[in-house]
Structures are given as structure tokens and as C-alpha cells.
Enzyme design. Structure first.
Site, PDB file in Angstrom:
ATOM      1  N   PHE A 149      29.647  20.430  36.578  1.00  0.00           N
ATOM      2  CA  PHE A 149      29.222  19.969  37.906  1.00  0.00           C
ATOM      3  C   PHE A 149      30.157  18.937  38.524  1.00  0.00           C
ATOM      4  O   PHE A 149      30.159  18.734  39.733  1.00  0.00           O
ATOM      5  CB  PHE A 149      27.796  19.378  37.843  1.00  0.00           C
ATOM      6  CG  PHE A 149      27.734  17.970  37.303  1.00  0.00           C
ATOM      7  CD1 PHE A 149      28.030  16.876  38.104  1.00  0.00           C
ATOM      8  CD2 PHE A 149      27.406  17.731  35.963  1.00  0.00           C
ATOM      9  CE1 PHE A 149      27.988  15.576  37.599  1.00  0.00           C
ATOM     10  CE2 PHE A 149      27.366  16.446  35.452  1.00  0.00           C
ATOM     11  CZ  PHE A 149      27.667  15.366  36.270  1.00  0.00           C
ATOM     12  N   GLU A 176      25.490  25.477  38.296  1.00  0.00           N
ATOM     13  CA  GLU A 176      24.324  25.740  39.156  1.00  0.00           C
ATOM     14  C   GLU A 176      23.862  24.478  39.895  1.00  0.00           C
ATOM     15  O   GLU A 176      23.073  24.541  40.820  1.00  0.00           O
ATOM     16  CB  GLU A 176      23.175  26.347  38.338  1.00  0.00           C
ATOM     17  CG  GLU A 176      22.649  25.502  37.183  1.00  0.00           C
ATOM     18  CD  GLU A 176      23.457  25.644  35.883  1.00  0.00           C
ATOM     19  OE1 GLU A 176      24.701  25.738  35.948  1.00  0.00           O
ATOM     20  OE2 GLU A 176      22.831  25.627  34.811  1.00  0.00           O
ATOM     21  N   SER A 226      30.249  20.065  28.594  1.00  0.00           N
ATOM     22  CA  SER A 226      29.932  19.149  27.496  1.00  0.00           C
ATOM     23  C   SER A 226      30.344  19.756  26.152  1.00  0.00           C
ATOM     24  O   SER A 226      30.431  20.980  26.011  1.00  0.00           O
ATOM     25  CB  SER A 226      28.432  18.863  27.513  1.00  0.00           C
ATOM     26  OG  SER A 226      27.737  20.088  27.399  1.00  0.00           O
ATOM     27  N   CYS A 281      35.535  13.272  33.300  1.00  0.00           N
ATOM     28  CA  CYS A 281      35.829  13.405  31.866  1.00  0.00           C
ATOM     29  C   CYS A 281      36.946  12.444  31.476  1.00  0.00           C
ATOM     30  O   CYS A 281      37.200  12.233  30.306  1.00  0.00           O
ATOM     31  CB  CYS A 281      36.194  14.831  31.524  1.00  0.00           C
ATOM     32  SG  CYS A 281      37.707  15.330  32.314  1.00  0.00           S
TER      33      CYS A 281
END
Ligand code: NAD
Length: 489
Positions: A149, A176, A226, A281
Site C-alpha cells: 500500500f 486493495e 511484509s 520500507c
């Protein structure tokens, strides 16, 4: 309310999904659209379109394939403000951050325009008397990206431009939580007049991903998200014989030496820890101070954290937006609480900020936790929110040892004015992306995005020559043309 469509075989197609999710603006909690959780049958439809398109697309000369990318770059450049607005609406980051993300996406299109050079093979005449050997790169077939996301525009572009420039056909499965950005980008892709099926968009969640992972005609999967999901994707896609590259989670440390320029270090560290609300990240999550840096850095970063303006990312004065969902906010606040209970000192506590005009939004203010124990959960858990933990040690060796005991290896940074310290750190730190007086060491598109350890599963990373290698298979040709045969003519 708009129910988003898939883009398959050059057409916008309504999904027959029985399940939909709401897409929410995290700054206001308002619903923006509904996204379908596309079933396996729609993945099948997209794969068939991509497989049929591949038959001809692989034969289109690379010089012609990249003309579509030049056109896409122009459309993205012109659409940057509009798409940035959409990223901010659904993802929450500030408009400046959204624009920066798009620039990074466009940069990958630019690099992939070099495919006629990047995709070249190599050769050697006379490997034996009268025999020559050639190595060509050929596309794989159909490939797919599964995206997270936090960078809805940039991350699919670590892969997509290279994949199609190399002659593959492609599917994108966006997160999503943020599917609107790809709707905008695919509206531009629709204007390219690419052969139908070369690039497809399938919205969805786990079942959609599983259909991609198991599909026998998909040859390669690129995943970013993740670490637990990365592990799952890596093993399931590999089990069906695919190439897989999975970029996972992170817990990025910064080391601050006493000789660092403290004003610059604080500004950069704060941008790294609190930019994009810590949902990068490459966000700094731990600051390890050495010796006298402990006091100066802690005071300076506390002042910076407390004064950061938090709010709706559409407001040009805002420096930090919300986190992605109410569940995220709850998880982050829970981790802060647990950290405090485990002995961390709340130097700046960003829980429950009051954001005037955005009371319903999912906000967590910048948070600074001191005295982290190296073995505590807060020092070892990816928070993915605007929380910076502090640890203090006496030597650079002790600081590097703390960096290297981590399970992750996405990024590690050092702040210093010593070249010798920088060189030592660059050599010894166990992370794939290293920053020296840099807080977000994001590789430019012409370098690979080099995560290590639990931050990456695979061997070839996204972007650059790694992407070209990932999206091609090598063919070696050994040729003999006896010279006696030439006498026949
Ligand atoms: P996520 O793992 O929850 O989701 C990523 C994608 O996987 C989404 O498209 C989602 O639909 C799909 N997915 C989720 N659960 C799944 C399951 N059980 N089975 C199959 N598919 C599943 O990640 P996220 O929350 O969207 O993104 C944040 C994470 O991504 C953080 O951990 C962050 O560090 C990481 N990230 C890493 C990089 C990198 O380059 N290493 C870059 C950006 C984000």
C-alpha cells in the site's frame, strides 16, 4: 459509489467479484470507492489475454517496444499533479511526497527506455577453431507484480517498464487499500495504443494473489510487502516453478557519531523517521547514538519531532499525514504502549493527536522512545509508523554490532564527518542499502533496490540491470560454419 474495474486485454471490465472492500481516505475516514476482490476466473482471463499478446509482443523489436515507454513517460509527466492528488487521497502522504514517489516511478520508465542496450547479450568468436558462441536474452512470457500500500505508483514501476520493454506481457495486482492510483495510471496506459493484453490490471486480495501464484502460465512474480507474506509468496510461487523476487519488511537503523553535523543529521533523521508517517520500507526506525551524540541528538530530534506539522496531506503546510488505516493506528499505538511497559522512555508521545478539521483521520504523531533495550520487542518489531527508538552505545563497533544483529537488512545509515568511520561502516554493515549522511538511501532506478536478510527473498532485485536479468532468460548458441561449405557458392 464507484466500483473499480479491472483492465484486461485493453479494456476496462467490471469484475464479477462477490466481495468488495471500501477504499478509504485515511485523513478523513471518508469512503472513496469500492474495490472488487477479483476471483480466480478473472485472473485466468487476464493471464490468457497476456499469454496471447506475448506471441506477437516478444517479436516486436525492442526499439519499437520502447516507443510506448517514451509515450508513457510523457503522459505521466503531464499527469503528475493529478495522480499525486490521488496518491495523497488514498494513501495519506503529503502532496510533495506523492509527487516525489511519481518522479521515482517515471525514472524507472526512463531507465527501461535503454533496453536496446541493457538487454544485449554477449559473444565470443572462436571458442574453439571455427566455432562461435553467443548469449542472447529472451523474454520469459507472462509476469506479474503484487504491490503493497505504501507506494501505490512507484513500486509496480520497479518492475513493469522493464518487463514489457524486455518483451514480456504483464499483470499488476495493486494493494486493495490503495487501488485508485493504478486506475489513474492505467487510464494513461490505455492511451498508449499498446497491443491489447500487454499490460493488465487485476484488483483483489489474497484469493486473487493465490490464483496468480498457482497459475502455470505465469513465469515470474515480483512481490513487495511484509516479510511474513513475502515468505508465503516466495515458497508458493516457487512451488509452481516460477521465478520469484520478494522484497519484505524492515527495521532500519541510523548510527549518529559525535562528529556528525547535528543540525543536518537531525533534519535528515526526522525526515527519514517521520516522512510518509514512517510508512516507508526505508524509514529510520532506530537511532543508535555513539558517546556524546546521545545528548545532542536526543535533544535536537525531540524538538524536531514535537514541532512537525501533522494533518491532511492535501494541505501544503502539512509535513506528515495519517497512517493507512484505523487498524494500523491501533497497532502502532499498541506497540508504543508495549514499548513503554517494557522500559522505553516516552520522550515524545504522538498518540491521540488532535488534528483540527481532520478529527476522523487515522493520525499518530511523531513519537520518540528513549532507552530501548536491544532485546525488547519494540527494538525488534517493524512498527511501520512514525516512531523512532533511541539506543546509546560508546563505540562505533558496538553500534555496528547492534545493526548487524537485526533479522532485517533493508537499509542502514551512518552520520559522521569522518571518512574512515564511513568506510568502515560501508564495509561492515549488513544491509543492502547503505546511507552515509543520507536518511533514506533509496537507490535510483539505474541501481538495484538491494535489500538483504529478511528484507529480501530471492537473488535479483527490482530496478536496473537486475530487473532486466529477472525478466529475461539466457539462450546460448554455439555455432559452427565449416569453411569448406563456402566453396559451394
Ligand atoms: P502486505 O504484505 O500486507 O501486502 C502486500 C500485498 O500482498 C498486497 O497486494 C496484499 O493484497 C497481498 N497480501 C497480503 N496478505 C496476503 C496473503 N496472506 N496472501 C496473499 N497475498 C497477500 O504489505 P502492506 O501492508 O501492503 O505493505 C507494508 C509492508 O511492505 C511493510 O512491511 C514494508 O516494510 C513492506 N515494504 C517493503 C519494501 C521493500 O522494498 N523491501 C517496499 C515497500 C514496502
Amino acid at each position: 459509489m464507484t466500483l473499480l474495474k479491472n483492465y484486461i486485454n485493453g479494456q476496462w471490465i467490471a469484475s464479477s467479484a462477490s466481495e468488495q472492500l471500501l477504499v478509504t481516505n485515511p485523513a478523513t475516514a471518508e469512503t472513496l470507492a469500492q474495490v472488487p476482490l477479483s476471483p480466480a476466473a478473472e485472473v485466468e482471463q487476464a493471464v490468457q489475454a497476456a499469454a496471447e499478446a506475448f506471441v506477437q509482443w516478444q517479436r516486436v523489436p525492442p526499439t519499437e517496444r520502447i516507443q510506448f515507454l517514451f509515450k508513457l513517460k510523457g503522459l505521466l509527466d503531464n499527469g503528475i499533479d493529478d495522480i499525486a492528488q490521488t496518491i495523497t487521497l488514498e494513501c495519506g502522504k503529503t502532496l510533495k511526497e506523492s509527487t516525489g514517489e511519481l518522479r521515482r516511478a517515471i525514472e524507472n520508465v526512463e531507465v527501461a527506455c535503454g533496453i536496446p542496450t541493457l538487454m544485449q547479450g554477449r559473444n565470443l568468436e572462436n571458442i574453439s577453431r571455427g566455432i562461435d558462441e553467443f548469449m542472447f536474452r529472451q523474454p520469459l512470457g507472462v509476469a506479474a507484480a503484487i504491490a503493497p500500500f505504501n507506494f501505490p505508483a512507484m513500486i509496480p514501476f520497479w518492475f513493469l517498464p522493464y518487463a514489457i520493454a524486455c518483451g514480456n506481457t504483464y499483470l499488476v495486482k495493486p494493494s486493495e487499500k490503495v487501488p485508485l492510483t493504478m486506475q489513474k495510471i492505467f487510464a494513461l496506459i490505455d492511451q498508449l495504443e499498446l497491443p491489447p493484453g500487454v499490460i493488465n490490471l487485476v484488483n483483489g486480495g489474497k484469493a486473487t494473489v493465490d490464483a496468480l501464484l498457482d497459475h502455470p502460465q505465469i513465469r515470474a512474480i515480483s512481490f513487495v510487502g511484509s516479510t511474513p507474506v513475502a515468505r508465503y509468496i516466495y515458497s508458493r510461487a516457487a512451488a509452481s516453478g516460477k521465478r520469484v523476487q520478494c522484497q519484505g519488511g524492515a527495521k532500519n537503523p541510523l548510527i549518529v557519531l559525535p562528529d556528525a553535523d547535528m543540525e543536518m543529521t537531525t533534519r535528515i533523521a526526522a525526515d527519514s523517521a517521520f516522512g510518509c508517517a514512517g510508512q516507508r520500507c526505508l524509514a529510520a526506525s532506530l537511532a543508535i547514538t555513539v558517546g556524546a551524540a546521545s545528548q545532542t541528538f536526543t535533544e535536537a530530534i525531540a524538538a524536531t519531532a514535537s514541532s512537525r506539522k501533522v494533518g491532511n496531506g492535501l494541505d501544503p503546510d502539512v509535513q506528515m499525514g495519517p497512517v493507512i488505516t484505523a487498524e494500523s493506528r491501533q497497532r502502532i499505538e499498541g506497540l508504543i504502549q508495549q514499548g513503554i511497559e517494557d522500559g522505553a522512555k516516552a520522550i515524545v508521545d504522538g498518540r491521540n493527536p488532535k488534528i483540527s478539521g481532520s478529527e476522523q483521520g487515522y493520525f499518530v504523531g511523531p513519537t520518540l522512545l528513549g532507552d530501548l533495550e536491544p532485546d525488547s520487542a519494540i527494538a525488534n518489531t517493524e512498527i511501520f509508523g512514525p516512531v523512532l527508538g533511541l539506543m546509546a552505545v560508546e563505540t562505533i563497533d558496538a553500534a555496528i554490532a547492534l545493526v548487524n544483529r537485526s533479522q532485517w537488512g533493508n537499509m542502514a545509515c551512518l552520520f559522521t564527518s569522518s571518512g574512515a568511520a564511513a568506510r568502515k561502516f560501508r564495509y561492515e554493515a549488513e544491509a543492502g542499502n547503505i546511507g552515509i549522511n543520507i536518511g533514506v538511501a533509496a537507490p535510483m532506478a539505474f541501481f538495484p533496490f538491494s535489500g538483504w536478510k529478511d528484507s529480501f527473498l530471492g537473488d535479483l532485485h527490482g530496478q536496473s540491470d537486475h530487473a532486466v536479468e529477472f525478466f529475461t532468460q539466457t539462450k546460448v548458441v554455439v555455432e559452427r560454419w565449416p569453411k569448406e561449405w563456402s566453396r559451394r557458392f
